[in-house]
Design a protein around this motif. Sequence first.
Motif, PDB file in Angstrom:
ATOM      1  N   GLN A 178      -8.453  -2.507  -2.327  1.00  0.00           N
ATOM      2  CA  GLN A 178      -7.687  -3.166  -1.274  1.00  0.00           C
ATOM      3  C   GLN A 178      -8.464  -3.207   0.030  1.00  0.00           C
ATOM      4  O   GLN A 178      -8.416  -4.197   0.763  1.00  0.00           O
ATOM      5  CB  GLN A 178      -6.342  -2.432  -1.067  1.00  0.00           C
ATOM      6  CG  GLN A 178      -5.374  -2.615  -2.229  1.00  0.00           C
ATOM      7  CD  GLN A 178      -4.097  -1.818  -2.030  1.00  0.00           C
ATOM      8  OE1 GLN A 178      -3.997  -0.973  -1.135  1.00  0.00           O
ATOM      9  NE2 GLN A 178      -3.111  -2.090  -2.864  1.00  0.00           N
ATOM     10  N   GLU A 179      -9.200  -2.141   0.338  1.00  0.00           N
ATOM     11  CA  GLU A 179     -10.003  -2.124   1.562  1.00  0.00           C
ATOM     12  C   GLU A 179     -11.127  -3.153   1.489  1.00  0.00           C
ATOM     13  O   GLU A 179     -11.457  -3.813   2.487  1.00  0.00           O
ATOM     14  CB  GLU A 179     -10.583  -0.726   1.773  1.00  0.00           C
ATOM     15  CG  GLU A 179      -9.523   0.321   2.122  1.00  0.00           C
ATOM     16  CD  GLU A 179     -10.132   1.698   2.332  1.00  0.00           C
ATOM     17  OE1 GLU A 179     -11.343   1.831   2.074  1.00  0.00           O
ATOM     18  OE2 GLU A 179      -9.401   2.611   2.718  1.00  0.00           O
ATOM     19  N   SER A 204       0.827  -1.211   0.000  1.00  0.00           N
ATOM     20  CA  SER A 204       0.000   0.000   0.000  1.00  0.00           C
ATOM     21  C   SER A 204       0.861   1.261   0.000  1.00  0.00           C
ATOM     22  O   SER A 204       0.587   2.201  -0.750  1.00  0.00           O
ATOM     23  CB  SER A 204      -0.939  -0.002   1.209  1.00  0.00           C
ATOM     24  OG  SER A 204      -0.193  -0.074   2.418  1.00  0.00           O
ATOM     25  N   THR A 213      -7.075   1.809  -3.920  1.00  0.00           N
ATOM     26  CA  THR A 213      -7.165   1.827  -2.472  1.00  0.00           C
ATOM     27  C   THR A 213      -8.487   1.241  -1.984  1.00  0.00           C
ATOM     28  O   THR A 213      -8.524   0.441  -1.034  1.00  0.00           O
ATOM     29  CB  THR A 213      -7.025   3.269  -1.955  1.00  0.00           C
ATOM     30  OG1 THR A 213      -5.760   3.811  -2.402  1.00  0.00           O
ATOM     31  CG2 THR A 213      -7.069   3.317  -0.438  1.00  0.00           C
ATOM     32  N   VAL A 220       1.255   4.226  -2.951  1.00  0.00           N
ATOM     33  CA  VAL A 220       1.127   5.653  -2.657  1.00  0.00           C
ATOM     34  C   VAL A 220       2.358   6.415  -3.125  1.00  0.00           C
ATOM     35  O   VAL A 220       2.255   7.475  -3.767  1.00  0.00           O
ATOM     36  CB  VAL A 220       0.905   5.870  -1.145  1.00  0.00           C
ATOM     37  CG1 VAL A 220       0.974   7.360  -0.810  1.00  0.00           C
ATOM     38  CG2 VAL A 220      -0.429   5.304  -0.721  1.00  0.00           C
ATOM     39  N   TYR A 242      -5.508   5.620  -8.339  1.00  0.00           N
ATOM     40  CA  TYR A 242      -5.017   5.362  -6.977  1.00  0.00           C
ATOM     41  C   TYR A 242      -6.189   5.154  -6.001  1.00  0.00           C
ATOM     42  O   TYR A 242      -6.177   4.224  -5.187  1.00  0.00           O
ATOM     43  CB  TYR A 242      -4.152   6.522  -6.512  1.00  0.00           C
ATOM     44  CG  TYR A 242      -3.965   6.577  -5.017  1.00  0.00           C
ATOM     45  CD1 TYR A 242      -3.273   5.569  -4.350  1.00  0.00           C
ATOM     46  CD2 TYR A 242      -4.517   7.604  -4.271  1.00  0.00           C
ATOM     47  CE1 TYR A 242      -3.117   5.599  -2.978  1.00  0.00           C
ATOM     48  CE2 TYR A 242      -4.366   7.651  -2.906  1.00  0.00           C
ATOM     49  CZ  TYR A 242      -3.664   6.644  -2.262  1.00  0.00           C
ATOM     50  OH  TYR A 242      -3.522   6.677  -0.905  1.00  0.00           O
TER      51      TYR A 242
END
Length: 234
Positions: free
Chosen positions: A230-231, A152, A227, A156, A223
């Motif tokens: 992934q959550e 992660s 994200t 970023v 991005y």
Amino acid sequence: MFWAVLGRSIAFAAVCVVLTMLLGVAIAVLMTKLGAVMRTVVSVGLLLAWSMPALTATIVWGWIFDTSYGLVNHLLTRVTGDNWMGYSWLINPLQFFTVAGMIIVWGAVPFVALSLYAALTQVPGEVLEAASLDGAGGLKRFWFITVPYIRSILVVLVILQIIWDLRVFAQIYALQTIGGVRETTNTIGVYIYNESMASGKLGTGGAISVILVAIMLAISAYYIRLTLKQEDDQ
């Protein structure tokens, strides 16, 4: 002209991002192997490099590669025996972007290295030890255990570096004033400035700025989507 500048900017940003991430990862891993004293020394050095303003750093690097009094030309003259004094490193576009890339990577690596070092300290040591006992080498432990833990923060950092390197302005503009040829070394940030503020073509500059903003929004949207995915997976 615009498409050539855009393509040049994307290629230059890609090279800078790759080099920055590779060096940042290498330094971060190295810091995990150092003792407390040496790690502090390296951290202070990184912070000093990162805290230097971009324009100041460019001027210092410009002195190093100066045509008449530069350290690089002096060392090459001493080492090779040939006369390098008077050689310009900024007229040739490839050499210009090599110098510019060194400046940008030098200024960006500290942020990446310190961020990744902080992430590496959160990787469970018992997991790495168990993998080592199972026969996994250092490279396999890093790739299959460490990288998933820090994925992660890696994403970023890559996104941030793409955005920062794509819109770079101060380093390119300052090097052009030292000795670069604007027509062959313009990047998108400098090109927008030249078209709008320097030439007075505010409409053209504004249109190019909108295109750049659209590119940045696309990168940011990717991005955010990554994200959120992934959550959801977690």
